[in-house]
Scaffold this motif. Structure first.
Motif, PDB file in Angstrom:
ATOM      1  N   ASP A  46       6.322   2.688   3.437  1.00 50.75           N
ATOM      2  CA  ASP A  46       6.031   1.361   2.906  1.00 50.75           C
ATOM      3  C   ASP A  46       6.961   0.968   1.765  1.00 50.75           C
ATOM      4  O   ASP A  46       7.394   1.818   0.978  1.00 50.75           O
ATOM      5  CB  ASP A  46       4.592   1.302   2.372  1.00 50.75           C
ATOM      6  CG  ASP A  46       3.551   1.473   3.452  1.00 50.75           C
ATOM      7  OD1 ASP A  46       3.788   1.029   4.591  1.00 50.75           O
ATOM      8  OD2 ASP A  46       2.481   2.057   3.162  1.00 50.75           O
TER       9      ASP A  46
ATOM     10  N   VAL B 181       2.022  -3.874  -0.852  1.00 47.66           N
ATOM     11  CA  VAL B 181       2.862  -3.518   0.292  1.00 47.66           C
ATOM     12  C   VAL B 181       3.367  -4.793   0.951  1.00 47.66           C
ATOM     13  O   VAL B 181       2.579  -5.654   1.336  1.00 47.66           O
ATOM     14  CB  VAL B 181       2.081  -2.660   1.314  1.00 47.66           C
ATOM     15  CG1 VAL B 181       2.916  -2.416   2.561  1.00 47.66           C
ATOM     16  CG2 VAL B 181       1.660  -1.332   0.691  1.00 47.66           C
TER      17      VAL B 181
ATOM     18  N   VAL C 178       6.842  -1.432  -1.570  1.00 45.95           N
ATOM     19  CA  VAL C 178       5.836  -2.026  -2.456  1.00 45.95           C
ATOM     20  C   VAL C 178       6.543  -2.875  -3.516  1.00 45.95           C
ATOM     21  O   VAL C 178       7.528  -2.431  -4.114  1.00 45.95           O
ATOM     22  CB  VAL C 178       4.994  -0.917  -3.126  1.00 45.95           C
ATOM     23  CG1 VAL C 178       3.973  -1.499  -4.096  1.00 45.95           C
ATOM     24  CG2 VAL C 178       4.303  -0.074  -2.054  1.00 45.95           C
TER      25      VAL C 178
ATOM     26  N   ASN D  66       2.811   7.277   3.064  1.00 47.84           N
ATOM     27  CA  ASN D  66       1.360   7.470   3.088  1.00 47.84           C
ATOM     28  C   ASN D  66       0.732   7.236   1.717  1.00 47.84           C
ATOM     29  O   ASN D  66      -0.139   7.980   1.272  1.00 47.84           O
ATOM     30  CB  ASN D  66       1.005   8.858   3.625  1.00 47.84           C
ATOM     31  CG  ASN D  66       1.439   9.038   5.057  1.00 47.84           C
ATOM     32  OD1 ASN D  66       1.410   8.092   5.848  1.00 47.84           O
ATOM     33  ND2 ASN D  66       1.871  10.230   5.407  1.00 47.84           N
TER      34      ASN D  66
ATOM     35  N   PHE E 152       3.093   6.397   7.397  1.00 51.71           N
ATOM     36  CA  PHE E 152       3.504   5.075   6.957  1.00 51.71           C
ATOM     37  C   PHE E 152       4.636   5.202   5.953  1.00 51.71           C
ATOM     38  O   PHE E 152       4.553   5.990   5.009  1.00 51.71           O
ATOM     39  CB  PHE E 152       2.352   4.321   6.279  1.00 51.71           C
ATOM     40  CG  PHE E 152       1.333   3.790   7.232  1.00 51.71           C
ATOM     41  CD1 PHE E 152       1.581   2.624   7.954  1.00 51.71           C
ATOM     42  CD2 PHE E 152       0.124   4.433   7.413  1.00 51.71           C
ATOM     43  CE1 PHE E 152       0.641   2.118   8.836  1.00 51.71           C
ATOM     44  CE2 PHE E 152      -0.823   3.937   8.291  1.00 51.71           C
ATOM     45  CZ  PHE E 152      -0.565   2.785   9.006  1.00 51.71           C
TER      46      PHE E 152
ATOM     47  N   GLN F  80       7.073   4.180  -0.610  1.00 53.18           N
ATOM     48  CA  GLN F  80       5.934   5.087  -0.504  1.00 53.18           C
ATOM     49  C   GLN F  80       5.843   5.667   0.904  1.00 53.18           C
ATOM     50  O   GLN F  80       6.162   4.981   1.885  1.00 53.18           O
ATOM     51  CB  GLN F  80       4.623   4.369  -0.817  1.00 53.18           C
ATOM     52  CG  GLN F  80       4.510   3.897  -2.244  1.00 53.18           C
ATOM     53  CD  GLN F  80       3.171   3.236  -2.540  1.00 53.18           C
ATOM     54  OE1 GLN F  80       2.354   2.993  -1.647  1.00 53.18           O
ATOM     55  NE2 GLN F  80       2.943   2.933  -3.803  1.00 53.18           N
TER      56      GLN F  80
ATOM     57  N   SER G  91       6.308  -2.472   5.970  1.00 50.99           N
ATOM     58  CA  SER G  91       5.698  -1.233   6.423  1.00 50.99           C
ATOM     59  C   SER G  91       6.293  -0.816   7.763  1.00 50.99           C
ATOM     60  O   SER G  91       6.509  -1.643   8.641  1.00 50.99           O
ATOM     61  CB  SER G  91       4.181  -1.407   6.561  1.00 50.99           C
ATOM     62  OG  SER G  91       3.574  -0.170   6.863  1.00 50.99           O
TER      63      SER G  91
END
Length: 133
Positions: A102, A31, A104, A69, A100, A67, A34
């Protein structure tokens, strides 16, 4: 003082999520950006109006995962020589307060891709004027 009642909200507030990933990346599948939702946010399918750009283009295909969570929902893909990325997901996404969102790093890192900014266009729940005294 008075507060807004969150149960009386509607999705009518333009809401942008913007994340900056500084420099080049040296750790795959980690990550690097975020966002923590503080209200309900709706992100439409294929995110019309959203943008992804880098300051230094990659030498190979580079795909960041999006993403929610910890579950992959979409991607941000850069192709060799291009400073503009393509953001996609197949269905509309809804974030709730506490979720969240995010970004990555790619599983296969590119040593030239650098300084990525991703801005997602959505709509958020805004108070409709009902106050709690």
């Amino acid at each position: 003082g008075a507060n807004y009642d969150p149960s009386t909200t509607i999705l009518n507030l333009p809401y942008d999520i913007s994340l900056f990933i500084a420099g080049t990346q040296d750790k795959a599948s980690s990550v690097v950006g975020s966002f923590l939702a503080t209200r309900k946010i709706s992100l439409p399918q294929n995110v019309p109006g959203s943008l992804a750009k880098c300051r230094t283009a990659p030498a190979q295909n580079s795909t960041y995962a999006i993403q929610v969570n910890g579950v992959q929902k979409g991607t941000v893909a850069f192709v060799p020589g291009s400073m503009v990325g393509t953001i996609t997901w197949t269905t509309g996404l809804n974030l709730n307060a506490g979720d969240f969102f995010d970004i990555v790093t790619p599983a296969q890192l590119d040593s030239t891709l650098a300084n990525v900014t991703i801005s997602i266009v959505g709509v958020a729940a805004a108070p409709n004027g009902t106050l709690i005294p």
